[in-house]
Design an enzyme around this catalytic site. Structure first.
Site, mmCIF file in Angstrom:
data_model
loop_
_atom_site.group_PDB
_atom_site.id
_atom_site.type_symbol
_atom_site.label_atom_id
_atom_site.label_comp_id
_atom_site.label_asym_id
_atom_site.label_seq_id
_atom_site.Cartn_x
_atom_site.Cartn_y
_atom_site.Cartn_z
ATOM 1 C CG ASP A 74 -9.083 -6.111 13.927
ATOM 2 O OD1 ASP A 74 -10.056 -5.107 14.263
ATOM 3 O OD2 ASP A 74 -8.172 -6.187 14.271
ATOM 4 C CG ASP A 77 -2.390 0.594 1.058
ATOM 5 O OD1 ASP A 77 -2.706 0.276 -0.233
ATOM 6 O OD2 ASP A 77 -3.068 1.031 1.802
#
Length: 1086
Positions: free
Chosen positions: A786, A397
């Site tokens: 998450d 990224d």
């Protein structure tokens, strides 16, 4: 898409697609072919000493070892003889190693610091100690048959020659195997056709030290052979129904594959869990009486202190209930890998195990060293799983050319590393941690070429590390014109915030073979497109891009994601997950299998609770007994269809039974009254919920509003292409792949079309006006994506599984110093605050779905725990206030009140003890967790609450920084390192204030006499409770070399002084008067 096709970069919005080919890439370098004969470890000649005598490494048993193996074992191994387990002594001409200081009998200053690289040809020894070994091999495969005469060599015992030892004290050891055939060590049985050489043994030593008496090993071998023969017979004949039911279940062959489960639950024994539940109920009752007394008996002379303490205690009780009851039904699980292989890997047939796409995410190569990422990738490529079923996707990224080049070097090294791992079945399969192990590398390694190949592989890895470190050093200074690739093309990711999407297949299909010609798993580099003005959603956005690109290129039905610093410590981890996912009984309901996080490089004391043992071994086991553990961001295997926002398949209910004794007209009249209401309610319910397919059909269904069933049948729902594209995006290839529940590529798809679609689905604007991040994939809206992602899946009715293999599946690195640890906890707490203030808060989201009440309670606890920092900070300040003012939060205790206080303390301790008993958590791990709960609560959690309020209410965003991963520094070198951070100020201030309060309280008691000591003990206990919980912070604060930042001490002392002065100036507990109090003394002054 084939490996070696080059880097593909492009932008769908700009209609750009460029293929950049790499030139000058060298092919795989074969390992050196090493050969030798006599040494029983490497096969080389034993050789001579510097004095021309035969080289004898061990004076205890004369085990034949050459000088190279001897020096390597002393320098890199465990420094003991492989046969008699006696420590090697330093011989003349050999360098010193650790532990030689006490051996002064050998003085060799000439060769004191000499390190030999003994690769030159040595003189052939004419007399070899061939009668003193229980291991070994002779010759090479191509060598001719040589007859070795029995040599009369003096027998050695404790370094002295002996000739008068009786024959009954001689140990018989197998001699060499003739015929020029390599012998595998350890030798399973002696060759009775060859003579055995006697050797002397010391009567004072155990027989096992001489390699004699391997009866237990022979018994294990015989049992293993019997099992293998029985298993082979069963598999050949289709099973035997007459087996004994009293045998151990794990030893039984698989008789009926369709009926044998791949896993099972192991409930906690009732002798351990029932007392735990009883003490929880008793603690609830005692807490009720305790609060009744606290509320009905206020402290009149210190009403503000009493009110604050009661509010804090009520909040603590609520937090305890939310944390305690999700642990009411803890379970453990057991998997059967042999059954998995028998069911899906039948002999002579292709493997039927499901394919898995593995995601590795990285951002900044300067904080996440490329060597650590490379080790993670290497451990993935070497997993014990069919290679054609494994694909590894690395998300960069940060679009760093350093990561790209490091991955290129990793792919080349993998061609040597992977076959080495699979040939010798080594664990772990990350080279950095494998070569760091201080173990007996000869244990269970029976292949004759293991030692030589291990050394050669270690040299290859050291060269690989040099190349990676050279790339890191080169990347420290970025050229003004930006990075340039080998063919002169500018690196597309020179501008991190404005670059096209990039895809490079390093391994896979053609070009993805190791040095032995075997196929390797796919390795794909992915960097999604980034443009100014777009919200890229950090890690969650990167993971969603990987979901789409993997669906286009491989489309495996299961996904597994790990952080770049979490390597595969267990090569069978994927098989462990498949025991649940592919289980025909429970697999259909499972959305993901979560593995616990284990860590390397943490000091033995673990003073900052980096291991999180209490959470992973207590809380997560409790959740597994309800609806499954929460998703913790790494080490998790997903079902791809669950990430697409589908609901869990419904369980079939038995048909309703009706009575046939009533006439039809009566039955119709009874049903007509409520039919209209039932139809209306059913229609609303079907409109609100997701339509489901028949459980027998294989295609998935989606939670789309307005999608109607066709003809009202139980067949698969037909959804329009426009609605699917609105949900999944404008990629027909990707949308079509979502309809394949069992994965696989579309028929007729060409590599060119797949490549174009792969670039398309990672474009920056692909998710606009779709359900990505809302109902599909990783959910946006929190830095802890998450928890939110797992919560949404559980709301859809899925359940998750907690898998704890005997060997930890994954291991990672954790922050060592307190500053990094607090920043890590700050990010987690900030994500929980964001979820609490969003529409996805478990307090009000997901009702009417499939989320169970105790599971919801655990998610509520996971989102509100940062708010506990406010009452915790106030409660930790109260002891100092009580000591400074002489007041206390409770009035004078009666006997009944003392009983409730004492009962509550006993229940608290009993709960912790019984919790450790059924979970197996050590008391030091439990206590470290309690201490860091206070340290993190008064620092990171407190700042997270204010940052979350600023972000949600005022729109002020706070960017989190990636936690630095451990490198090659000295062990625990950063344990005492303190970096400047405002998070250190609150706990430091609390410590100073409480120390000042203790000193003031004791001084006041000394001045006021004996009667004031009684009330003082309660206040001192209260204050010491705070100091003891903050002790790890205090120890780190005044730790090695006093590295505490001066600004932290200055601010803490300043705040403590201001607080004390204000309290002296404005004391709410002293009576206020306008002037001095005058009384008549009774004396006549006139």
């Amino acid at each position: 898409m084939e490996a070696g096709a080059g880097l593909v970069a492009g932008s769908h919005n700009r209609n750009e697609l460029v293929v950049i080919r790499r030139d000058g890439e060298s092919g795989p370098k074969p390992l050196q072919q090493l050969s030798g004969q006599i040494c029983q470890i490497c096969g080389d000649d034993v050789g001579l000493t510097v004095d021309g005598d035969l080289f004898v490494a061990c004076n205890e048993c004369a085990f034949p070892i050459c000088r190279t193996c001897y020096e390597y074992e002393r320098r890199e191994g465990n420094q003991i003889c492989p046969q008699c387990k006696t420590r090697f002594k330093r011989l003349k001409g050999c360098p010193r190693v650790t532990g030689d200081d006490e051996e002064d009998d050998v003085d060799d200053l000439e060769h004191e610091f000499e390190w030999e690289d003994n690769h030159d040809s040595q003189y052939m020894a004419e007399a070899m100690l061939i009668g003193h070994m229980s291991y070994g091999r002779q010759g090479d495969i191509n060598t001719s048959r040589v007859v070795h005469p029995v040599l009369q060599v003096p027998l050695l015992t404790n370094g002295e020659m002996v000739d008068d030892i009786p024959p009954e004290q001689h140990a018989l050891v197998p001699s060499f195997v003739g015929g020029g055939v390599k012998r595998i060590h350890p030798l399973p049985f002696p060759d009775h056709n060859l003579p055995a050489q006697p050797r002397s043994m010391d009567p004072s030593k155990d027989l096992a030290a001489y390699g004699y008496g391997s009866v237990a090993w022979k018994e294990r071998m015989e049992i293993w052979k019997q099992k293998q023969e029985k298993l082979h017979t069963t598999r050949s004949n289709g099973g035997d129904k007459g087996w004994d039911n009293n045998e151990n279940e794990s030893d039984l062959p698989l008789m009926d594959e369709a009926r044998q489960p791949l896993s099972r639950k192991l409930p906690i024994p009732s002798s351990k869990i029932n007392p735990y539940r009883m003490i929880i109920l008793i603690r609830l009752v005692v807490a009720g009486f305790f609060f009744h007394y606290r509320i009905t008996n206020p402290a009149r002379d210190a009403y503000p202190l009493w009110l604050i303490s009661v509010i804090c205690e009520i909040w603590f009780a609520i937090s305890w209930i939310l944390d305690q009851f999700p642990k009411w039904l803890p379970i453990e699980r057991e998997t059967y890998l042999d059954r998995l292989s028998l069911r899906y890997e039948k002999e002579g047939q292709p493997s039927q195990l499901a394919s898995i796409d593995i995601f590795v995410s990285t951002v900044d190569p300067m904080k996440e060293p490329p060597l650590i990422t490379a080790n993670t990738v290497l451990s993935i490529l070497a997993v014990d799983y069919p290679v054609e079923k494994v694909s590894c996707y690395v998300s960069d990224d940060g679009a760093a050319m350093l990561t790209f080049e490091a991955l290129s070097e990793t792919s080349e090294f993998a061609k040597k590393w992977v076959p080495f791992c699979k040939k010798f079945s080594i664990e772990p399969r990350a080279p950095e941690w494998y070569f760091q192990q201080k173990i007996d590398y000869l244990k269970d390694k029976v292949h004759p070429s293991f030692v030589k190949e291990r050394r050669a592989m270690k040299r290859e890895y050291e060269e690989f590390k040099v190349r990676i470190n050279a790339l890191v050093a080169k990347a420290q200074k970025v050229p003004e014109e930006g990075w340039t690739m080998q063919d002169g093309t500018p690196w597309p990711g020179n501008n991190v915030r404005d670059h096209p999407g990039m895809i490079q297949v390093f391994l896979g299909q053609s070009g993805g073979h190791d040095i032995d010609g075997n196929e390797l798993p796919r390795l794909v580099y992915v960097s999604r497109e980034k443009r100014p003005g777009f919200n890229h959603h950090k890690k969650a956005g990167a993971m969603n891009a990987l979901v789409r690109v993997s669906s286009v290129l491989t489309n495996a039905p299961y996904l597994l994601n790990v952080d770049c610093d979490h390597y595969f410590n267990n090569s069978k981890a994927m098989r462990e997950a498949m025991c649940f996912m592919m289980d025909p009984l429970v697999g259909k309901q499972v959305c993901y299998v979560q593995f616990p996080q284990r860590f390397d490089g943490i000091d033995w004391h673990d003073r900052y609770a980096n291991r999180n043992i209490v959470f992973f071994d207590i809380n997560m086991k409790g959740l597994d007994g309800i609806q499954g553990p929460i998703y913790v961001g790494t080490g998790c295997c997903f079902r791809r269809q669950a990430l697409y926002g589908t609901d869990a398949p419904k369980k079939k209910k038995p048909p309703n039974r009706t009575c046939n004794c009533w006439p039809k007209w009566c039955f119709c009249c009874c049903c007509c009254t409520g039919s209209r209401k039932k139809k209306t309610a059913k229609a609303k319910k079907e409109k609100k919920k997701t339509s489901f397919k028949n459980a027998e059909n294989g295609a998935p269904t989606y939670a789309l509003e307005g999608i109607k069933e066709e003809n009202g049948t139980d067949k698969q729902n037909l959804t329009s292409e426009q609605k699917l594209e609105k949900k999944f995006g404008q990629s027909p290839v990707f949308v079509a792949s979502t309809l394949l529940e069992n994965g696989g590529l579309l028929k007729g798809a060409t590599p060119a079309s797949l490549l174009k679609e792969a670039i398309h689905v990672i474009s920056c604007g692909y998710e606009d006006k779709t359900d990505w991040g809302k109902e599909i994939g990783w959910i946006y809206g929190s830095v802890t994506e998450d928890i939110l992602t797992g919560f949404k899946m559980h709301c859809h009715g899925w359940r998750s599984i907690y898998c704890i293999p005997s060997r930890p599946a994954f291991k990672g690195s954790a922050p060592l110093n307190l500053s990094d640890r607090l920043h890590q906890v700050l990010r987690w707490a900030l994500g929980s605050v964001e979820i609490f203030l969003s529409k996805h808060c478990p307090l009000w989201y997901g009702y009417g779905g499939g989320l169970k009440s105790l599971e919801r309670m655990s998610y509520i606890n996971a989102t509100i725990y940062p708010w506990t920092s406010i009452p915790l900070l106030a409660y930790c300040t109260l002891p100092a206030v009580c000591l400074l003012t002489g007041k206390f939060i409770t009035p004078e205790l009666s006997n009944v009140a003392s009983l409730w206080f004492l009962s509550l303390f006993i229940c608290i301790f009993a709960t912790g003890i019984l919790e450790m008993r059924w979970s197996g958590v050590a008391i030091d791990d439990w206590w470290r967790n309690e201490q860091f709960w206070v340290i993190g609560g008064v620092s990171s959690h407190l700042f997270a609450v204010f940052q979350g309020l600023l972000k949600v209410l005022a729109g002020i965003d706070t960017n989190f920084t990636v936690t630095s991963k451990a490198g090659d520094d000295e062990d625990f070198s950063e344990l005492y390192t303190f970096k400047w951070t405002t998070l250190l100020i609150p706990p430091t201030t609390l410590l100073i204030v409480n120390f000042v309060g203790v000193v003031a309280g004791v001084s006041n008691a000394i001045n006021n006499g004996y009667e004031s000591w009684g009330p003082l003990f309660g206040k001192l206990f209260f204050s010491f409770w705070v100091i003891v919980h903050l002790y790890p912070f205090l120890k780190g604060l005044v730790g090695r070399q006093n590295r505490t930042p001066t600004i932290v001490i200055v601010w803490s002392i300043l705040l403590a002084s201001i607080f004390s002065l204000l309290w002296v100036r404005i004391d709410p507990f002293l009576p206020k008067s306008d002037g001095p109090l005058l009384e008549e003394c009774g004396l006549d002054c006139n």
